[in-house]
Structures are given as structure tokens and as C-alpha cells.
Design an enzyme around this catalytic site. Structure first.
Site, short mmCIF file in Angstrom:
data_model
loop_
_atom_site.label_atom_id
_atom_site.label_comp_id
_atom_site.label_asym_id
_atom_site.label_seq_id
_atom_site.Cartn_x
_atom_site.Cartn_y
_atom_site.Cartn_z
N CYS A 179 1.01 1.84 4.42
CA CYS A 179 1.25 0.72 5.27
C CYS A 179 3.20 0.42 4.90
O CYS A 179 3.20 0.21 3.84
CB CYS A 179 0.94 -0.16 5.29
SG CYS A 179 0.81 -2.69 6.11
N CYS A 213 -13.93 1.17 11.21
CA CYS A 213 -12.77 0.60 10.95
C CYS A 213 -11.76 1.71 10.86
O CYS A 213 -12.33 3.08 9.94
CB CYS A 213 -12.83 0.24 9.56
SG CYS A 213 -10.91 -0.30 8.83
N GLU A 269 -7.90 6.91 5.82
CA GLU A 269 -10.12 6.79 5.59
C GLU A 269 -10.40 6.29 6.77
O GLU A 269 -9.76 4.79 7.48
CB GLU A 269 -9.38 5.79 4.31
CG GLU A 269 -9.70 6.57 2.76
CD GLU A 269 -9.84 5.76 1.77
OE1 GLU A 269 -9.96 5.66 1.21
OE2 GLU A 269 -10.17 4.73 1.82
N CYS A 299 -3.49 -5.91 -1.01
CA CYS A 299 -4.10 -5.02 -0.32
C CYS A 299 -3.91 -4.23 -0.81
O CYS A 299 -2.44 -3.23 -1.52
CB CYS A 299 -3.48 -5.18 1.01
SG CYS A 299 -3.92 -3.70 2.25
N CYS A 318 -11.91 -4.73 3.47
CA CYS A 318 -11.35 -5.29 3.60
C CYS A 318 -9.95 -5.10 2.40
O CYS A 318 -10.28 -5.43 1.45
CB CYS A 318 -11.19 -6.60 4.50
SG CYS A 318 -10.37 -7.34 5.60
N CYS A 340 0.99 -6.54 1.82
CA CYS A 340 1.06 -7.88 1.47
C CYS A 340 -0.05 -7.51 -0.07
O CYS A 340 -0.09 -6.29 -0.39
CB CYS A 340 -0.22 -8.14 2.61
SG CYS A 340 -0.33 -8.18 4.16
#
Ligand code: SF4
Length: 347
Positions: A112, A105, A92, A119, A334, A116
Site C-alpha cells: 500500500c 476481508c 492475505e 498499519c 485491522c 499510515c
């Protein structure tokens, strides 16, 4: 033979390719001019190249852009694009128009590895790194989507992925975006975020240090270990040491990102510890009030807690901004990117 991806090369890289082909070096500038200044990706339209070169490019090179598989526009004008890469993987990218600026962004990995806890992308695990060309092409697509009257003015490497985990490709993409011959976005308008890979921070070229945004998000190792597993490899002091010891150019500052999670890291004690931790780091602080999503175990901080936290930083003469959250209604904010099929993004 894998085709040569023209978006994957900076000027010196493309010059080397053309030299190998027995062409003049200035052909590289001409090609980059077509790709980035004129937005032309079809070789037959690159009319100042010789017919023989256009033909060879057609046989051996590509300047392919990812396909927009889905698009969503938020109430606040934020546009989220789901892009399909050549191998069918999806990432994205988010476009955020605001007054005269357009910030994009970009993603740097499919998924990933950092995990975290706050997230959504972290729940995917890492599927693969993006090439420099795939990072740059997101901006070319974003620019085409915005049209000729609205330039992309800022790019933040804060989409899916940990940029410094994909180090070489991110450094090259940064150089292509900032080059006069590329998209010509100045370094001051580029931001590369990291969850805190201290060893990679130490390897960054000095010209990228002022563009670095470190997601700190906690003031004790106990809390940071819990919400950012990368802290077990690079605890807070080691991370801050890497920042202090890197050759940050004199007029530059790091950005320290701090996502406030209700009841977890948003107390006045946290704010005071943060002041102490950052007292010898040349930086500004960006506070972000957490956006909860469906399956999240964390809560939005109370507005009074956010204000009190910020005031403690301001009183100690830190620059501390509260970042406006964009596109929450389309999960573009975010830590909310997950490249969903159909569901959230579809049609
Ligand atoms: S916050 Fe960034 S580094 Fe952490 S899991 Fe999400 S994408 Fe990865």
C-alpha cells in the site's frame, strides 16, 4: 497473448467477449453460473457449453484461483489465508465466521502506498494493484474454503491496500460481487474502505457510496497529518466536503471508521470535535480499539477512554459501535496484515 481472466469480467464485459467470438450473449450467463453458483472453474466440466466453446476457453481464457500458500486459524475461529498470485506476489485474506454470518476481508493491492503510521501493510510500500479478477477470486477461494454450508455473507475491502487507489478494478470487483450473476452479495453487505482519497470519492458511482467506510482516525489536521500522510493531500475539511457533496442515496449512510490510539486521538476533546465535524455528514461511526503489534509506536487505548469516547457520540445521537477485534493472535486484525513469508503464517 495474455489469457482472458474470466473472473475479471462482469456480465456485460463477458457478453462483449462472447459476441466478439461469434457466440450467443447468453453464454456469458452460463459461464458465470458455473464460476460463481457452482464453483466450477474447469472448462471441461461446463457441460452446457458446446465442445468448441469449451475448447476455445481452454486455449484463450483462464479461471485460475490463487494458491493457498499458508493458512492459520485463530482461537476465535478467524481464518487467515496467505494467497499466492500468478506472478508469485502474495496477499492475505481473512475469513471471520460469526453466528450466521461469514465476513471476508479482501486485499486490493500488494502492499500500500498510503503509509499510515499505525498499519503494518503501510510499511511495505505499494508493489502493485490487484486486478478485479484477483479481488473477486479471493472470495471464490474463501467460499471454497468455508464449504457449501457456510456462505460468505459479507465482504469488506479492508485488507492490504487502499481500495480507491485501485479505483477502476475495485469498482468492477464490487459490481461482480454484487451482481445476481456473480456472487450475489447485496450492496448493503459490501464495505469499501478508504484512507480518504477525496478526489476518488467524488468519482464513485452513487450505488457504492452507501458501502463506503472512511478511516478518519483524527479530529485535527495536525494529528491526522502525522498518522495518515494522505491528509496532507486531502485535509479533513476537504474529505468531509467530498462526502457531503457526493450523491449518497437517501436511505444510505457512510461509515466513519475511527481507530482509537491510546493518548493520541482518544480524549473527550477529540470525541467532541468528532461530533462537530460529522454534524452534517450522514454517517454511523465505527470505533476500533487499536491492537498494538511488535514494532508499533502506538498503544492500546484504556477501556475507560474508549467507553467515555463512545458515550459522547451516543449522547449526541450518533450511531457509534465498537468493532470487535478478530484474530488478534494471528495478526489478522485491522492494520496488521503484511503477507509474511513463513514466520507468522508458515505451516
Ligand atoms: S491502513 Fe489501509 S490505507 Fe493505510 S497503509 Fe494500511 S492498508 Fe494502506
Amino acid at each position: 497473448m495474455t489469457a482472458l481472466d474470466l473472473f475479471d469480467h462482469d456480465l456485460p464485459g463477458l457478453e462483449r467477449v462472447f459476441e466478439r467470438w461469434g457466440e450467443k450473449r447468453f453464454r456469458a450467463r452460463q459461464v458465470m453460473n458455473w464460476l460463481y453458483k457452482k464453483g466450477v472453474t474447469r472448462f471441461e466440466e461446463m457441460t452446457d457449453l458446446s465442445a468448441a466453446l469449451r475448447e476455445r476457453l481452454g486455449r484463450e481464457a483462464t479461471a485460475a484461483l490463487p494458491r493457498i500458500a499458508a493458512e492459520q486459524t485463530s482461537r476465535d475461529g478467524t481464518v487467515k489465508l496467505l494467497l499466492e498470485l500468478a506472478d508469485g506476489e502474495r496477499v492475505e485474506t481473512v475469513l471471520m465466521p460469526d453466528d450466521g454470518r461469514v465476513t471476508q476481508c479482501v486485499s486490493t493491492q500488494v502492499g500500500c502506498a498510503m503509509g499510515c503510521a499505525f498499519c503494518r501493510t503501510g510499511t511495505l510500500g505499494l508493489r502493485r494493484h490487484l486486478t478485479a479478477g484477483e479481488i473477486v477470486a479471493q472470495v471464490v477461494v474463501g467460499q471454497a474454503r468455508m464449504g457449501p454450508d457456510r456462505r460468505i455473507t459479507n465482504v469488506v475491502f479492508m485488507g492490504m491496500g487502499e481500495p480507491l487507489h485501485n479505483f477502476d478494478n475495485v469498482v468492477r470487483a464490487f459490481r461482480i460481487l454484487s451482481s445476481d450473476h456473480g456472487l450475489n452479495i447485496t450492496r448493503r453487505r459490501l464495505t469499501v474502505s478508504t484512507a480518504g482519497l477525496a478526489d476518488r470519492i467524488r468519482r464513485l458511482p452513487p450505488e457504492m457510496l452507501g458501502s463506503l467506510a472512511v478511516s478518519l482516525n483524527a479530529t485535527t489536521d495536525e494529528v491526522r497529518d502525522r498518522i495518515m500522510p494522505v491528509n496532507r493531500r486531502f485535509p479533513i475539511q476537504e474529505l468531509l466536503e467530498a462526502l457531503r457533496e457526493s450523491p449518497l442515496p437517501p436511505r444510505d449512510r457512510y461509515t466513519v471508521e475511527y481507530v482509537l490510539l491510546g493518548g493520541v486521538n482518544d480524549s473527550p476533546d477529540d470525541a467532541r470535535r468528532l461530533v462537530k465535524l460529522l454534524s452534517h455528514v450522514r454517517c454511523k461511526v465505527n470505533l476500533i480499539a487499536y491492537n498494538p503489534h511488535g514494532d508499533s509506536p502506538f498503544e492500546r487505548p484504556r477501556p475507560e477512554a474508549v467507553e467515555a469516547f463512545r458515550k459522547i457520540l451516543l449522547d449526541k445521537n450518533f450511531t457509534a459501535t465498537l468493532r470487535k477485534s478478530r484474530g488478534e493472535d494471528i495478526l489478522a486484525a485491522c492494520g496488521q496484515l503484511k503477507a509474511e513469508e513463513g514466520g507468522t503464517l508458515g505451516g
